[in-house]
Design a protein around this motif. Structure first.
Motif, PDB file in Angstrom:
ATOM      1  N   ARG A 214       0.834  -1.195   0.000  1.00 38.17           N
ATOM      2  CA  ARG A 214       0.000   0.000   0.000  1.00 38.17           C
ATOM      3  C   ARG A 214       0.875   1.253   0.000  1.00 38.17           C
ATOM      4  O   ARG A 214       1.872   1.331   0.714  1.00 38.17           O
ATOM      5  N   VAL A 215       0.485   2.229  -0.818  1.00 41.04           N
ATOM      6  CA  VAL A 215       1.195   3.503  -0.899  1.00 41.04           C
ATOM      7  C   VAL A 215       0.306   4.571  -0.259  1.00 41.04           C
ATOM      8  O   VAL A 215      -0.821   4.791  -0.705  1.00 41.04           O
ATOM      9  N   GLY A 216       0.827   5.208   0.786  1.00 40.42           N
ATOM     10  CA  GLY A 216       0.036   6.227   1.470  1.00 40.42           C
ATOM     11  C   GLY A 216      -1.183   5.617   2.141  1.00 40.42           C
ATOM     12  O   GLY A 216      -1.137   4.517   2.699  1.00 40.42           O
ATOM     13  N   GLU A 217      -2.314   6.322   2.044  1.00 41.39           N
ATOM     14  CA  GLU A 217      -3.521   5.898   2.738  1.00 41.39           C
ATOM     15  C   GLU A 217      -4.340   4.854   1.986  1.00 41.39           C
ATOM     16  O   GLU A 217      -5.183   4.203   2.577  1.00 41.39           O
ATOM     17  N   GLY A 218      -4.104   4.720   0.654  1.00 37.91           N
ATOM     18  CA  GLY A 218      -5.010   3.844  -0.046  1.00 37.91           C
ATOM     19  C   GLY A 218      -4.461   3.074  -1.227  1.00 37.91           C
ATOM     20  O   GLY A 218      -4.695   1.875  -1.353  1.00 37.91           O
ATOM     21  N   PHE A 219      -3.736   3.710  -2.126  1.00 38.62           N
ATOM     22  CA  PHE A 219      -3.351   3.120  -3.402  1.00 38.62           C
ATOM     23  C   PHE A 219      -2.560   1.823  -3.193  1.00 38.62           C
ATOM     24  O   PHE A 219      -1.576   1.790  -2.464  1.00 38.62           O
ATOM     25  N   VAL A 220      -2.995   0.749  -3.873  1.00 37.31           N
ATOM     26  CA  VAL A 220      -2.309  -0.544  -3.771  1.00 37.31           C
ATOM     27  C   VAL A 220      -1.480  -0.763  -5.032  1.00 37.31           C
ATOM     28  O   VAL A 220      -1.988  -0.735  -6.148  1.00 37.31           O
ATOM     29  N   GLN A 221      -0.183  -0.987  -4.826  1.00 34.29           N
ATOM     30  CA  GLN A 221       0.790  -1.138  -5.911  1.00 34.29           C
ATOM     31  C   GLN A 221       1.319  -2.569  -5.943  1.00 34.29           C
ATOM     32  O   GLN A 221       1.737  -3.104  -4.909  1.00 34.29           O
ATOM     33  N   PRO A 222       1.315  -3.224  -7.106  1.00 36.99           N
ATOM     34  CA  PRO A 222       1.989  -4.523  -7.186  1.00 36.99           C
ATOM     35  C   PRO A 222       3.502  -4.337  -7.156  1.00 36.99           C
ATOM     36  O   PRO A 222       4.050  -3.505  -7.878  1.00 36.99           O
ATOM     37  N   GLY A 223       4.177  -5.109  -6.320  1.00 42.75           N
ATOM     38  CA  GLY A 223       5.624  -4.994  -6.220  1.00 42.75           C
ATOM     39  C   GLY A 223       6.360  -5.804  -7.269  1.00 42.75           C
ATOM     40  O   GLY A 223       7.539  -5.570  -7.524  1.00 42.75           O
ATOM     41  N   ARG A 224       5.650  -6.760  -7.864  1.00 40.26           N
ATOM     42  CA  ARG A 224       6.265  -7.571  -8.913  1.00 40.26           C
ATOM     43  C   ARG A 224       5.288  -7.719 -10.076  1.00 40.26           C
ATOM     44  O   ARG A 224       4.114  -8.019  -9.862  1.00 40.26           O
ATOM     45  N   VAL A 225       5.791  -7.506 -11.292  1.00 39.04           N
ATOM     46  CA  VAL A 225       4.984  -7.664 -12.495  1.00 39.04           C
ATOM     47  C   VAL A 225       5.802  -8.449 -13.509  1.00 39.04           C
ATOM     48  O   VAL A 225       6.945  -8.083 -13.796  1.00 39.04           O
ATOM     49  N   ARG A 226       5.222  -9.526 -14.043  1.00 42.45           N
ATOM     50  CA  ARG A 226       5.905 -10.337 -15.047  1.00 42.45           C
ATOM     51  C   ARG A 226       5.110 -10.326 -16.348  1.00 42.45           C
ATOM     52  O   ARG A 226       3.885 -10.403 -16.325  1.00 42.45           O
ATOM     53  N   HIS A 227       5.822 -10.213 -17.456  1.00 41.34           N
ATOM     54  CA  HIS A 227       5.211 -10.180 -18.779  1.00 41.34           C
ATOM     55  C   HIS A 227       5.501 -11.482 -19.515  1.00 41.34           C
ATOM     56  O   HIS A 227       6.636 -11.971 -19.495  1.00 41.34           O
ATOM     57  N   PHE A 228       4.483 -12.006 -20.193  1.00 41.59           N
ATOM     58  CA  PHE A 228       4.612 -13.230 -20.983  1.00 41.59           C
ATOM     59  C   PHE A 228       4.015 -12.998 -22.362  1.00 41.59           C
ATOM     60  O   PHE A 228       3.035 -12.263 -22.510  1.00 41.59           O
ATOM     61  N   TYR A 229       4.611 -13.638 -23.367  1.00 45.26           N
ATOM     62  CA  TYR A 229       4.023 -13.679 -24.708  1.00 45.26           C
ATOM     63  C   TYR A 229       3.880 -15.140 -25.112  1.00 45.26           C
ATOM     64  O   TYR A 229       4.870 -15.880 -25.104  1.00 45.26           O
ATOM     65  N   ASP A 230       2.645 -15.530 -25.426  1.00 40.97           N
ATOM     66  CA  ASP A 230       2.362 -16.924 -25.781  1.00 40.97           C
ATOM     67  C   ASP A 230       2.936 -17.877 -24.744  1.00 40.97           C
ATOM     68  O   ASP A 230       3.478 -18.943 -25.066  1.00 40.97           O
ATOM     69  N   GLY A 231       2.833 -17.488 -23.466  1.00 37.11           N
ATOM     70  CA  GLY A 231       3.240 -18.337 -22.363  1.00 37.11           C
ATOM     71  C   GLY A 231       4.702 -18.271 -21.974  1.00 37.11           C
ATOM     72  O   GLY A 231       5.104 -18.890 -20.982  1.00 37.11           O
ATOM     73  N   VAL A 232       5.524 -17.511 -22.721  1.00 39.39           N
ATOM     74  CA  VAL A 232       6.965 -17.426 -22.444  1.00 39.39           C
ATOM     75  C   VAL A 232       7.282 -16.101 -21.762  1.00 39.39           C
ATOM     76  O   VAL A 232       6.939 -15.031 -22.275  1.00 39.39           O
ATOM     77  N   LYS A 233       7.964 -16.169 -20.611  1.00 40.60           N
ATOM     78  CA  LYS A 233       8.272 -14.947 -19.861  1.00 40.60           C
ATOM     79  C   LYS A 233       9.344 -14.141 -20.563  1.00 40.60           C
ATOM     80  O   LYS A 233      10.369 -14.676 -20.990  1.00 40.60           O
ATOM     81  N   SER A 234       9.119 -12.825 -20.657  1.00 41.02           N
ATOM     82  CA  SER A 234      10.094 -11.947 -21.296  1.00 41.02           C
ATOM     83  C   SER A 234      10.552 -10.817 -20.379  1.00 41.02           C
ATOM     84  O   SER A 234      11.622 -10.249 -20.604  1.00 41.02           O
ATOM     85  N   VAL A 235       9.752 -10.478 -19.370  1.00 39.92           N
ATOM     86  CA  VAL A 235      10.085  -9.356 -18.484  1.00 39.92           C
ATOM     87  C   VAL A 235       9.708  -9.726 -17.053  1.00 39.92           C
ATOM     88  O   VAL A 235       8.643 -10.305 -16.814  1.00 39.92           O
ATOM     89  N   ASP A 236      10.584  -9.374 -16.114  1.00 37.28           N
ATOM     90  CA  ASP A 236      10.318  -9.582 -14.689  1.00 37.28           C
ATOM     91  C   ASP A 236      10.700  -8.300 -13.963  1.00 37.28           C
ATOM     92  O   ASP A 236      11.880  -7.957 -13.855  1.00 37.28           O
ATOM     93  N   ILE A 237       9.680  -7.571 -13.494  1.00 29.61           N
ATOM     94  CA  ILE A 237       9.881  -6.239 -12.905  1.00 29.61           C
ATOM     95  C   ILE A 237       9.678  -6.308 -11.396  1.00 29.61           C
ATOM     96  O   ILE A 237       8.741  -6.946 -10.914  1.00 29.61           O
ATOM     97  N   ARG A 238      10.537  -5.604 -10.660  1.00 30.08           N
ATOM     98  CA  ARG A 238      10.363  -5.417  -9.211  1.00 30.08           C
ATOM     99  C   ARG A 238      10.212  -3.922  -8.948  1.00 30.08           C
ATOM    100  O   ARG A 238      11.191  -3.164  -9.069  1.00 30.08           O
ATOM    101  N   TRP A 239       8.990  -3.514  -8.635  1.00 32.02           N
ATOM    102  CA  TRP A 239       8.751  -2.111  -8.291  1.00 32.02           C
ATOM    103  C   TRP A 239       8.956  -1.939  -6.788  1.00 32.02           C
ATOM    104  O   TRP A 239       8.175  -2.458  -5.992  1.00 32.02           O
ATOM    105  N   THR A 240       9.995  -1.210  -6.406  1.00 28.59           N
ATOM    106  CA  THR A 240      10.308  -1.051  -4.986  1.00 28.59           C
ATOM    107  C   THR A 240       9.729   0.230  -4.399  1.00 28.59           C
ATOM    108  O   THR A 240       9.677   0.383  -3.177  1.00 28.59           O
TER     109      THR A 240
END
Length: 263
Positions: A214-240
């Motif tokens: 949670r950021v501040g009083e309300g906003f919920v942020q995903p700390g990890r986001v992964r991208h896939f194309y046709d089932g294959v992972k191409s990006v792995d992000i860590r939002w700190t």
């Protein structure tokens, strides 16, 4: 042969008896409607703090693998997204909306920069051709469909539920006024969006979201986001970190050879 036919008949008969003995459960779709699920998604994400956030500057790191090839992976130790959230989706959920910029750096080296200023798409070299811009935007934009899913002209339907990373999820399909469809997996317990997916020129694009904070009083942020194309992972992000609601100059979303990261 007679013995084999007897065995097959006996097995099938046993399966039929077991099937008849199982209790008939009410259809999962009867629990909540698609629109009710979206309403709970909005509330779980922070309500108005999420819907009316305005802007978000996310910082972290990412591993980026071209075409999902392990031999072509690079690590961006500085990965920053600047986002002005749209107030409407004029051209559909998978077209450029609001404003957007993404900087990927390894040390002092710029791996890439991309941006959308509300009308035109850019990379670090300047404006990109219309055909490439359309393809890039179709992959970059899509999550906003659930932000606007309750607006006039949008429809939401339940589809077969499943799990995302072991979490039981509702699955809903949002169709925008242009007919563009986006599939979302919503955690049955927390109502966090665990996955989003849509068709792109590069294949079926799926994103998985986890490690929420949670950021501040309300906003919920995903700390990890992964991208896939046709089932294959191409990006792995860590939002700190994420900074919500601050001003972002329009010039931030225009790129060219003379523009530096973060200027």
């Amino acid at each position: 042969m007679t013995t084999m036919r007897f065995m097959v008949t006996r097995v099938l008969g046993t399966l039929l008896l077991v099937g008849q003995a199982l209790p008939v459960m009410p259809a999962a779709a009867g629990e909540l409607s698609g629109r009710e699920i979206v309403t709970r998604v909005h509330a779980a994400a922070g309500g108005q703090a999420w819907l009316a956030a305005g802007t978000n500057v996310m910082s972290g790191s990412a591993t980026l693998c071209r075409d999902g090839d392990p031999a072509r992976c690079v690590h961006a130790d500085r990965y920053v997204m600047y986002r002005v959230y749209p107030t409407r989706l004029e051209h559909g959920a998978h077209a450029g909306s609001g404003k957007f910029r993404l900087d990927a750096l390894a040390g002092d080296k710029v791996l890439f920069q991309v941006a959308f200023d509300g009308e035109r798409s850019y990379d670090q070299n300047g404006p990109v051709p219309a055909e490439r811009a359309s393809s890039d935007e179709a992959s970059a934009f899509g999550f906003s469909a659930i932000r606007f899913a309750l607006e006039p002209g949008f429809s939401v339907e339940r589809v077969m539920d499943d799990q995302v990373e072991g979490r039981d999820c509702y699955f809903i399909r949002v169709t925008d006024p242009t007919g563009t469809r986006t599939l979302f997996g919503v955690d049955r317990e927390t109502f966090a969006v665990r996955s989003a997916g849509w068709q792109t020129p590069k294949g079926f694009h799926q994103r998985l979201y986890s490690d929420f904070y949670r950021v501040g009083e309300g906003f919920v942020q995903p700390g990890r986001v992964r991208h896939f194309y046709d089932g294959v992972k191409s990006v792995d992000i860590r939002w700190t970190s994420a900074e919500i609601g601050g001003p972002i100059p329009d010039a931030m979303f225009v790129l060219g050879p003379s523009v530096k990261s973060g200027d």
